[in-house]
Motif scaffolding. Sequence first.
Motif, PDB file in Angstrom:
ATOM      1  N   ARG A  54     -37.024  -4.150 -13.888  1.00 60.24           N
ATOM      2  CA  ARG A  54     -35.850  -4.350 -14.734  1.00 60.24           C
ATOM      3  C   ARG A  54     -35.436  -5.827 -14.653  1.00 60.24           C
ATOM      4  O   ARG A  54     -35.412  -6.420 -13.568  1.00 60.24           O
ATOM      5  N   CYS A  90     -32.902  -9.281 -15.312  1.00 66.57           N
ATOM      6  CA  CYS A  90     -31.507  -9.596 -14.984  1.00 66.57           C
ATOM      7  C   CYS A  90     -30.671  -9.601 -16.259  1.00 66.57           C
ATOM      8  O   CYS A  90     -31.179  -9.440 -17.370  1.00 66.57           O
ATOM      9  N   VAL A  91     -29.364  -9.818 -16.082  1.00 65.38           N
ATOM     10  CA  VAL A  91     -28.462  -9.792 -17.235  1.00 65.38           C
ATOM     11  C   VAL A  91     -28.715 -10.977 -18.162  1.00 65.38           C
ATOM     12  O   VAL A  91     -28.402 -10.924 -19.348  1.00 65.38           O
ATOM     13  N   LYS A  96     -28.749   2.452 -13.291  1.00 62.01           N
ATOM     14  CA  LYS A  96     -28.459   1.630 -14.468  1.00 62.01           C
ATOM     15  C   LYS A  96     -27.636   0.380 -14.133  1.00 62.01           C
ATOM     16  O   LYS A  96     -27.088  -0.260 -15.023  1.00 62.01           O
ATOM     17  N   SER A  97     -27.518   0.029 -12.876  1.00 69.82           N
ATOM     18  CA  SER A  97     -26.695  -1.128 -12.499  1.00 69.82           C
ATOM     19  C   SER A  97     -27.375  -2.430 -12.923  1.00 69.82           C
ATOM     20  O   SER A  97     -28.604  -2.538 -12.906  1.00 69.82           O
ATOM     21  N   GLN A  98     -26.555  -3.413 -13.303  1.00 72.09           N
ATOM     22  CA  GLN A  98     -27.042  -4.730 -13.716  1.00 72.09           C
ATOM     23  C   GLN A  98     -26.923  -5.708 -12.540  1.00 72.09           C
ATOM     24  O   GLN A  98     -26.083  -5.543 -11.659  1.00 72.09           O
ATOM     25  N   SER A 124     -27.502 -10.109 -11.295  1.00 71.57           N
ATOM     26  CA  SER A 124     -27.665 -11.517 -11.677  1.00 71.57           C
ATOM     27  C   SER A 124     -28.698 -12.154 -10.760  1.00 71.57           C
ATOM     28  O   SER A 124     -28.701 -11.919  -9.549  1.00 71.57           O
ATOM     29  N   ALA A 162     -24.214 -12.301 -18.296  1.00 72.52           N
ATOM     30  CA  ALA A 162     -24.566 -11.510 -19.475  1.00 72.52           C
ATOM     31  C   ALA A 162     -24.152 -12.241 -20.738  1.00 72.52           C
ATOM     32  O   ALA A 162     -23.201 -13.027 -20.745  1.00 72.52           O
ATOM     33  N   LEU A 206     -22.312  -6.802 -22.691  1.00 70.16           N
ATOM     34  CA  LEU A 206     -21.790  -5.851 -21.720  1.00 70.16           C
ATOM     35  C   LEU A 206     -20.289  -6.025 -21.609  1.00 70.16           C
ATOM     36  O   LEU A 206     -19.706  -6.962 -22.156  1.00 70.16           O
TER      37      LEU A 206
END
Length: 347
Positions: free
Chosen positions: A42, A44-45, A60-62, A64, A86, A91
């Motif tokens: 996955r 990063c933002v 589902k956590s974002q 940095s 982001a 977001l």
Amino acid sequence: CHGAKPPPNPEFTLKPKKKKIIQQNEGVPATPCPPCPELVWRSCVGQHIGAERMMVCSDKSQFSCENLCGNPLPCGNHYCTKTCHAFENQLRGSEACEDCSLPCQQEREPACPHNCPQRCHPGDCPPCKVLIKRSCHCGAMVHVFDCIYYNTLTAKGQESVRSCGGPCHRKLPNCTHLCPETCHPGQCTNADKCCKKVTVRCKCQTLKKEWVCQDVQAAYHLTGCHPKDIPKTQFGIGLIPCNSDCKSKVQVVESELQLRKSRVTEVQEPDTEKLVRKRKKRRERVLESKETTKLQKIISRAKRLLLYVLIFVILVAATYCGYKGLLWLSDWMNEVDERRQRYSRMK
């Protein structure tokens, strides 16, 4: 999203293994699916390349990546220097990129040495209206132009604009005259063709004629001298040969000079004698003033004796006063001791 892993194929295994009975959870109708335990990559933002992390699919956590954002700013010339964040409207916790507060660093067109007064902005810079000073070709006048106007002109246009329109005030290199042409760039072209008149004289300066300056320069070249090396006061002198009249005039002048010199010496001789006498008198006066009489010597000695006596008296008085002071101090201390003893007895 991801199904259960299939059982291993025994044909491709090195060692035979027992078959495991895999119990698949069959979903019951009207019940939610369990969270997916598979690991996925996955980003990063900030969607940076090379900053992906391996995370559980159901998480589902974002996150940095702590790198610089690097997105282009609205000015189109610089990039965002914030840490990874982001994108705007992506977001809930998104934030906009920073505002560019740097000065404009674009190159102006046409080329200009002055910087743009505005802050960093998209598009072309406004025309430069800084006033620049340019002197004319002869140096007699200074023109002021707008930078955009002067830099848009061609080389010939700049030369024509810088001309003051008056006569060139520069001195010609081979003579003492000034250039008669209008203000022009570069060196004066007609330096050897000066048409002004020059008074030419012989060596004794009795004969004189008027020549054109270019003829005078040609005559100097024939003699092997360059006109540039001749001083201004001697320019044109000695180019005409002297006549017999010149010699007679020179003799008369020399005789007159000799007579004047003799008269001057005769007048100056008595003055020198007077000066010598005055000097002698001054020296005698100085010597007389330096010689002191016997009375003056006696007076000076008496003054010295009086000074010594006065110093001696002052020293004696000082010692006497000091001695008396010490006696008084000792008496006072004795009295103080007696008083203390009396006071102690009374107690």
